[in-house]
Design a protein around this motif. Structure first.
Motif, PDB file in Angstrom:
ATOM      1  N   GLN A 142       0.857  -1.194   0.000  1.00  0.00           N
ATOM      2  CA  GLN A 142       0.000   0.000   0.000  1.00  0.00           C
ATOM      3  C   GLN A 142       0.892   1.243   0.000  1.00  0.00           C
ATOM      4  O   GLN A 142       1.894   1.294   0.706  1.00  0.00           O
ATOM      5  N   ILE A 143       0.503   2.195  -0.804  1.00  0.00           N
ATOM      6  CA  ILE A 143       1.138   3.518  -0.757  1.00  0.00           C
ATOM      7  C   ILE A 143       0.112   4.468  -0.164  1.00  0.00           C
ATOM      8  O   ILE A 143      -1.013   4.578  -0.670  1.00  0.00           O
ATOM      9  N   ILE A 144       0.475   5.110   0.930  1.00  0.00           N
ATOM     10  CA  ILE A 144      -0.408   6.061   1.591  1.00  0.00           C
ATOM     11  C   ILE A 144       0.108   7.459   1.302  1.00  0.00           C
ATOM     12  O   ILE A 144       1.231   7.815   1.685  1.00  0.00           O
ATOM     13  N   VAL A 145      -0.682   8.236   0.618  1.00  0.00           N
ATOM     14  CA  VAL A 145      -0.288   9.607   0.262  1.00  0.00           C
ATOM     15  C   VAL A 145      -0.921  10.566   1.262  1.00  0.00           C
ATOM     16  O   VAL A 145      -2.146  10.583   1.435  1.00  0.00           O
ATOM     17  N   ILE A 146      -0.070  11.328   1.941  1.00  0.00           N
ATOM     18  CA  ILE A 146      -0.535  12.232   2.998  1.00  0.00           C
ATOM     19  C   ILE A 146      -0.273  13.672   2.592  1.00  0.00           C
ATOM     20  O   ILE A 146       0.813  14.007   2.089  1.00  0.00           O
ATOM     21  N   ASP A 147      -1.261  14.519   2.805  1.00  0.00           N
ATOM     22  CA  ASP A 147      -1.113  15.953   2.538  1.00  0.00           C
ATOM     23  C   ASP A 147      -1.828  16.733   3.638  1.00  0.00           C
ATOM     24  O   ASP A 147      -3.014  16.497   3.903  1.00  0.00           O
ATOM     25  N   ARG A 148      -1.106  17.592   4.301  1.00  0.00           N
ATOM     26  CA  ARG A 148      -1.653  18.427   5.372  1.00  0.00           C
ATOM     27  C   ARG A 148      -2.378  17.615   6.440  1.00  0.00           C
ATOM     28  O   ARG A 148      -3.454  17.985   6.911  1.00  0.00           O
ATOM     29  N   GLY A 149      -1.771  16.470   6.788  1.00  0.00           N
ATOM     30  CA  GLY A 149      -2.305  15.662   7.873  1.00  0.00           C
ATOM     31  C   GLY A 149      -3.449  14.744   7.494  1.00  0.00           C
ATOM     32  O   GLY A 149      -3.987  14.057   8.370  1.00  0.00           O
ATOM     33  N   ARG A 150      -3.820  14.685   6.225  1.00  0.00           N
ATOM     34  CA  ARG A 150      -4.917  13.817   5.783  1.00  0.00           C
ATOM     35  C   ARG A 150      -4.435  12.824   4.740  1.00  0.00           C
ATOM     36  O   ARG A 150      -3.517  13.122   3.961  1.00  0.00           O
ATOM     37  N   ILE A 151      -5.046  11.644   4.733  1.00  0.00           N
ATOM     38  CA  ILE A 151      -4.774  10.683   3.666  1.00  0.00           C
ATOM     39  C   ILE A 151      -5.594  11.105   2.452  1.00  0.00           C
ATOM     40  O   ILE A 151      -6.827  11.121   2.494  1.00  0.00           O
ATOM     41  N   VAL A 152      -4.878  11.461   1.387  1.00  0.00           N
ATOM     42  CA  VAL A 152      -5.589  11.943   0.193  1.00  0.00           C
ATOM     43  C   VAL A 152      -5.676  10.885  -0.892  1.00  0.00           C
ATOM     44  O   VAL A 152      -6.553  10.953  -1.767  1.00  0.00           O
ATOM     45  N   GLU A 153      -4.749   9.905  -0.832  1.00  0.00           N
ATOM     46  CA  GLU A 153      -4.792   8.814  -1.800  1.00  0.00           C
ATOM     47  C   GLU A 153      -4.183   7.571  -1.165  1.00  0.00           C
ATOM     48  O   GLU A 153      -3.336   7.663  -0.285  1.00  0.00           O
ATOM     49  N   ARG A 154      -4.604   6.394  -1.682  1.00  0.00           N
ATOM     50  CA  ARG A 154      -3.975   5.144  -1.238  1.00  0.00           C
ATOM     51  C   ARG A 154      -4.130   4.116  -2.351  1.00  0.00           C
ATOM     52  O   ARG A 154      -5.073   4.168  -3.155  1.00  0.00           O
ATOM     53  N   GLY A 155      -3.189   3.176  -2.412  1.00  0.00           N
ATOM     54  CA  GLY A 155      -3.220   2.144  -3.445  1.00  0.00           C
ATOM     55  C   GLY A 155      -1.819   1.682  -3.761  1.00  0.00           C
ATOM     56  O   GLY A 155      -0.856   2.034  -3.092  1.00  0.00           O
ATOM     57  N   HIS A 172       1.473   1.289  -6.572  1.00  0.00           N
ATOM     58  CA  HIS A 172       2.165   2.249  -7.433  1.00  0.00           C
ATOM     59  C   HIS A 172       1.430   2.414  -8.767  1.00  0.00           C
ATOM     60  O   HIS A 172       1.145   3.541  -9.193  1.00  0.00           O
ATOM     61  N   ASP A 173       1.102   1.292  -9.399  1.00  0.00           N
ATOM     62  CA  ASP A 173       0.445   1.375 -10.710  1.00  0.00           C
ATOM     63  C   ASP A 173      -0.947   1.977 -10.592  1.00  0.00           C
ATOM     64  O   ASP A 173      -1.371   2.769 -11.460  1.00  0.00           O
ATOM     65  N   GLU A 174      -1.673   1.622  -9.535  1.00  0.00           N
ATOM     66  CA  GLU A 174      -3.027   2.161  -9.355  1.00  0.00           C
ATOM     67  C   GLU A 174      -3.003   3.682  -9.189  1.00  0.00           C
ATOM     68  O   GLU A 174      -3.809   4.396  -9.791  1.00  0.00           O
ATOM     69  N   LEU A 175      -2.069   4.166  -8.416  1.00  0.00           N
ATOM     70  CA  LEU A 175      -2.018   5.610  -8.144  1.00  0.00           C
ATOM     71  C   LEU A 175      -1.505   6.387  -9.348  1.00  0.00           C
ATOM     72  O   LEU A 175      -1.942   7.523  -9.589  1.00  0.00           O
ATOM     73  N   LEU A 176      -0.591   5.784 -10.102  1.00  0.00           N
ATOM     74  CA  LEU A 176      -0.112   6.474 -11.308  1.00  0.00           C
ATOM     75  C   LEU A 176      -1.244   6.655 -12.325  1.00  0.00           C
ATOM     76  O   LEU A 176      -1.334   7.675 -13.006  1.00  0.00           O
ATOM     77  N   SER A 177      -2.113   5.643 -12.396  1.00  0.00           N
ATOM     78  CA  SER A 177      -3.205   5.698 -13.387  1.00  0.00           C
ATOM     79  C   SER A 177      -4.256   6.748 -13.036  1.00  0.00           C
ATOM     80  O   SER A 177      -5.001   7.198 -13.901  1.00  0.00           O
ATOM     81  N   LYS A 178      -4.309   7.168 -11.754  1.00  0.00           N
ATOM     82  CA  LYS A 178      -5.314   8.156 -11.332  1.00  0.00           C
ATOM     83  C   LYS A 178      -4.942   9.582 -11.733  1.00  0.00           C
ATOM     84  O   LYS A 178      -5.788  10.474 -11.745  1.00  0.00           O
ATOM     85  N   ASP A 179      -3.656   9.795 -12.017  1.00  0.00           N
ATOM     86  CA  ASP A 179      -3.182  11.128 -12.378  1.00  0.00           C
ATOM     87  C   ASP A 179      -3.571  12.159 -11.311  1.00  0.00           C
ATOM     88  O   ASP A 179      -4.074  13.243 -11.615  1.00  0.00           O
ATOM     89  N   GLY A 180      -3.335  11.787 -10.038  1.00  0.00           N
ATOM     90  CA  GLY A 180      -3.694  12.675  -8.933  1.00  0.00           C
ATOM     91  C   GLY A 180      -2.475  13.202  -8.188  1.00  0.00           C
ATOM     92  O   GLY A 180      -1.424  13.478  -8.785  1.00  0.00           O
ATOM     93  N   PHE A 181      -2.609  13.295  -6.868  1.00  0.00           N
ATOM     94  CA  PHE A 181      -1.564  13.884  -6.030  1.00  0.00           C
ATOM     95  C   PHE A 181      -0.286  13.056  -6.096  1.00  0.00           C
ATOM     96  O   PHE A 181       0.815  13.595  -6.193  1.00  0.00           O
ATOM     97  N   TYR A 182      -0.436  11.722  -6.021  1.00  0.00           N
ATOM     98  CA  TYR A 182       0.736  10.854  -6.071  1.00  0.00           C
ATOM     99  C   TYR A 182       1.468  11.015  -7.395  1.00  0.00           C
ATOM    100  O   TYR A 182       2.702  11.040  -7.420  1.00  0.00           O
ATOM    101  N   ARG A 183       0.724  11.126  -8.487  1.00  0.00           N
ATOM    102  CA  ARG A 183       1.353  11.272  -9.801  1.00  0.00           C
ATOM    103  C   ARG A 183       2.195  12.542  -9.852  1.00  0.00           C
ATOM    104  O   ARG A 183       3.306  12.541 -10.412  1.00  0.00           O
ATOM    105  N   ARG A 184       1.721  13.602  -9.224  1.00  0.00           N
ATOM    106  CA  ARG A 184       2.473  14.860  -9.233  1.00  0.00           C
ATOM    107  C   ARG A 184       3.769  14.724  -8.414  1.00  0.00           C
ATOM    108  O   ARG A 184       4.826  15.195  -8.818  1.00  0.00           O
ATOM    109  N   ILE A 185       3.651  14.043  -7.255  1.00  0.00           N
ATOM    110  CA  ILE A 185       4.853  13.818  -6.439  1.00  0.00           C
ATOM    111  C   ILE A 185       5.840  12.928  -7.195  1.00  0.00           C
ATOM    112  O   ILE A 185       7.048  13.175  -7.211  1.00  0.00           O
TER     113      ILE A 185
END
Length: 598
Positions: free
Chosen positions: A548-561, A563-576
C-alpha cells in the motif's frame, strides 16, 4: 506573605532518610559550640585571679597549668567535633544529591518526545548538575551553618545573660535592624539567583550545541560567529554573578557593622561599670570575647541566606522538571511478542501537538495487514513522521485509536509495545561504546552469535571485522569514526536483534555512495522480511514494492493504493512521482534501451 524557601522545603524531608548522619553532625556541632563557650570564661578566670593575687602571683602557677591543660583538651575535643560535622553532614547531603540525580535522570528519560522536542539540552544538563549541586550545598553546609549559627547565637546570649543581663540587653539593640536587613537581602538576592541559573542553562546549551555541531560550524566557517555568541553569553553570566557579588559585598559588611555597634556600646557601658566598681576587668574581657564570638553567626547569616536562596531557586527549577508528566503506562494487556502477527489498524486518529492549535493528523483510517509494506509518501511537513511516531507511542493520539492485532496500544505496557515495534531513524545515533554493545542495546542478553548473525544480515559484518578490534571496537560519540552508511547498517542490525513484529524506518540513503546504498537496501530487505513495515519512502524501488502507498497531505490521507493504481489516477501521487522520481525512471529506461541496442 510567601513562606521562606517554598521550594527547598520540599527537599528537607530527604534529610530524614539520612538522619543518622545529620544527628552525628549536629552532635559534633553542639560539642564544638560548648568547647568554644569555655574560651572567654577561662580568660575571665585567669585575669581575675591574677588581679586578686596581688604580690602572690607565683602561687597561680598550678592554676595556670591546670587551665592550660583544660584548654588543650578542649582543643582536641573541638577538632574531633569539627571532623564529625563536616564528614557526616556533607555525607548526608551528597547522598541526597545522589538520590536526586538518579531520580532526575530516570524522570528525564521517561518524559515524552513532546517534552524533549521543546526543551534545550543545556537546560536539562544545568538542572541535573548545577541545580542539584546548589541544593546539595543548601542541605549540607547551609543546614549545618543555620543550625550552628542559631545554636551558637542562643548559647552566647544565654551565657551573656548569666554574666550580666544589662550588658546583654544593650547588645540586642541592633538585632531588629539586623533581622530587617536579612529579610531585604533575601528579597533582593532571590531574583538574581533565579536569573543566574537561567543564564547558566543558556551558557551550557551554547557549549553543548557547539561541541555537538562542531562539524557544521567548521563546514560553514562560522567559528568566529560562535565564539562571539559564546562571549556574549559569558559576559551576561559574568554580569549576573557580579550583581550578586555587589549585593553580598554591601550586605555582609553591613551586618558586621551592626555587630560592631554592639561591641562599641558594650565597651563604653562596661568601662563605666568598671570605673564605678560594679564589674571586674575579667568580666569585661569575657563579655567582649563573647560579643566577638557573636559576630561570627551574625556574619554568616548572610552567607547562609545566600546558600538557602540559591538552593531554593534551584529546587524550584528541579521541582518544575519533576512535575512534567510522562505518557501514562497503565497497560494491563500482557501479550507475548512471539504470538503477535503484526496487524496495525488506525481508526479515526486525530493528533495535535501540545503547543499547536492546528491538528497535525486528521481522521486517519488505515489497516496494515501482517507482513505488509506500507510506503508513506507526501511533501515535507505533511505528517508522515508524525503518523509513524504514534505507533510506538512516542506521542499519544488526541482522539481515535491505534491497534495492534486488535489491542489498543494504550492497553499494552510500554515495555512490551517497544519490544514489538522497532524504529530505524534517518539520523542514526550510536553510543560511545563498542559496536557489540551498540548492536545489543535493545537486547543486552543477546549472545555474540546472535549479534554477528544480525550484523551479517545488515551487511555490516564484513566492515566490522576489518576494524582494529572487530566487534569490540569502541566508536566515538554519536558514532564518530564510522561513515554514514556504516552507522546506518549497525542501526539496522540493532533493530534486527530485537526481532520486532512492526518496523518503522526512513529509507533515505541520499548521503551515501551507490555501492553502500545497495548494501543498505539489501540489509533493509532482510530487516523487512515477515514484518509489518511502515516506510517514509524516499526511493522509487521501495515505493514500487509497497503493498500500500499512503499519500498524505496536510495531515490527511488523500490517496492510497499500489504504485500502478495511483499512477493511473493522475492525482496527487502522480504529481509527487513526476517531481521526485519521474525523470530518474525515464533516464533508467533510456539507458536500458541503449544497452539493449549494443
Amino acid at each position: 506573605m510567601q513562606l521562606p524557601l517554598p521550594h527547598l522545603r520540599e527537599f528537607f524531608s530527604a534529610i530524614s532518610l539520612y538522619k543518622k548522619f545529620y544527628i552525628i553532625g549536629f552532635t559534633g556541632s553542639l560539642i564544638e559550640i560548648i568547647t568554644n563557650l569555655f574560651g572567654p570564661w577561662s580568660a575571665k578566670l585567669i585575669i581575675d585571679n591574677i588581679m586578686a593575687a596581688g604580690t602572690h602571683k607565683d602561687q597561680l602557677i598550678p592554676f595556670l597549668v591546670r587551665i592550660s591543660f583544660f584548654l588543650l583538651s578542649l582543643g582536641l575535643i573541638r577538632a574531633w567535633a569539627i571532623y564529625l560535622q563536616i564528614m557526616y553532614i556533607e555525607k548526608g547531603a551528597h547522598l541526597i544529591a545522589k538520590d536526586l540525580r538518579n531520580k532526575l535522570y530516570e524522570h528525564i528519560l521517561k518524559l515524552p518526545f513532546s517534552f524533549h522536542n521543546t526543551t534545550m539540552t543545556g537546560d536539562l544538563m544545568s538542572r541535573a548538575t548545577s541545580d542539584v549541586n546548589s541544593i546539595r550545598e543548601a542541605l549540607g553546609f547551609g543546614v549545618l551553618s543555620a543550625f550552628y549559627c542559631a545554636t551558637y547565637y542562643i548559647g552566647i546570649i544565654l551565657v551573656l545573660f548569666y554574666i550580666n543581663w544589662k550588658f546583654t540587653l544593650i547588645t540586642s539593640i541592633t538585632l531588629p535592624i539586623l533581622m530587617y536587613a536579612s529579610i531585604k537581602y533575601r528579597d533582593r538576592i532571590d531574583p538574581l539567583y533565579e536569573k543566574l541559573q537561567e543564564e547558566i542553562a543558556r551558557f551550557t546549551t551554547i557549549v553543548q550545541e557547539n561541541i555537538s555541531g562542531i562539524r557544521v560550524i567548521k563546514a560553514f566557517f562560522k567559528e568566529r560567529m560562535e565564539i562571539e555568541r559564546f562571549k556574549r553569553q559569558n559576559q551576561v553570566l559574568f554580569d549576573t554573578n557580579m550583581a550578586i557579588i555587589k549585593l553580598q559585598a554591601f550586605y555582609h559588611p553591613l551586618m558586621d557593622f551592626l555587630a560592631a555597634i554592639s561591641t562599641g556600646l558594650i565597651l563604653f557601658y562596661g568601662g563605666k561599670e568598671i570605673i564605678l566598681g560594679r564589674a571586674t576587668i575579667g568580666l569585661l574581657v569575657a563579655f567582649s570575647g563573647y560579643l566577638s564570638m557573636l559576630i561570627w553567626p551574625v556574619r554568616h547569616i548572610g552567607i547562609t541566606l545566600s546558600l538557602f536562596q540559591r538552593g531554593d531557586v534551584s529546587a524550584g527549577r528541579v521541582l518544575r522538571l519533576l512535575s512534567e508528566k510522562y505518557l501514562p503506562d497503565s497497560g494491563k494487556v500482557e501479550i507475548k511478542p512471539e504470538r503477535v502477527k503484526g496487524e496495525v489498524r488506525f481508526e479515526h486518529v486525530y493528533f495535535r501537538y501540545p503547543d499547536s492549535e492546528e491538528p497535525a493528523l486528521e481522521d486517519i483510517n488505515l489497516v496494515a495487514r501482517p507482513g505488509e509494506l506500507i510506503a508513506l509518501v507526501g511533501t515535507t511537513g505533511s505528517g508522515k513522521s508524525t503518523l509513524v511516531q504514534l505507533i510506538p507511542r512516542f506521542f499519544d493520539v488526541t482522539s481515535g485509536s491505534i491497534k495492534i492485532d486488535g489491542v489498543d496500544i494504550r492497553d499494552i505496557p510500554l515495555a512490551t509495545l517497544r519490544r514489538l515495534v522497532a524504529v530505524v531513524f534517518q539520523e542514526t545515533f550510536l553510543f560511545s561504546a563498542s559496536i557489540r554493545e551498540n548492536i545489543a542495546f535493545g537486547k543486552p542478553s543477546a549472545s555474540f552469535e546472535e549479534i554477528v548473525e544480525c550484523a551479517r544480515l545488515a551487511q555490516a559484518d564484513e566492515f566490522i571485522r576489518e576494524l582494529p578490534n572487530g566487534y569490540d571496537t569502541v566508536v566515538g560519540e554519536r558514532g564518530l569514526g564510522l561513515s554514514g552508511g556504516q552507522k546506518q547498517r549497525i542501526a539496522i542490525a540493532r533493530a534486527l536483534l530485537m526481532d520486532p513484529r512492526v518496523l518503522i524506518l526512513d529509507d533515505s540513503t541520499s548521503s551515501v555512495d551507490q555501492e553502500t546504498e545497495i548494501k543498505i537496501h539489501r540489509a533493509l530487505e532482510n530487516l523487512m522480511k515477515g514484518r509489518t513495515t511502515f516506510v517514509i519512502a524516499q526511493r522509487l524501488s521501495t515505493v514500487k514494492k509497497a503493498n500500500q502507498i499512503i499519500v498524505i497531505d496536510r495531515g490527511r490521507i488523500v490517496e492510497r493504493g499500489t504504485h500502478d493504481e495511483l499512477l493511473s489516477k493522475d492525482g496527487f501521487y502522480r504529481r509527487i512521482y513526476d517531481i521526485q522520481w519521474g525523470q530518474t525512471e525515464l533516464l533508467l529506461r533510456e539507458l536500458s534501451r541503449e544497452r539493449s541496442g549494443i
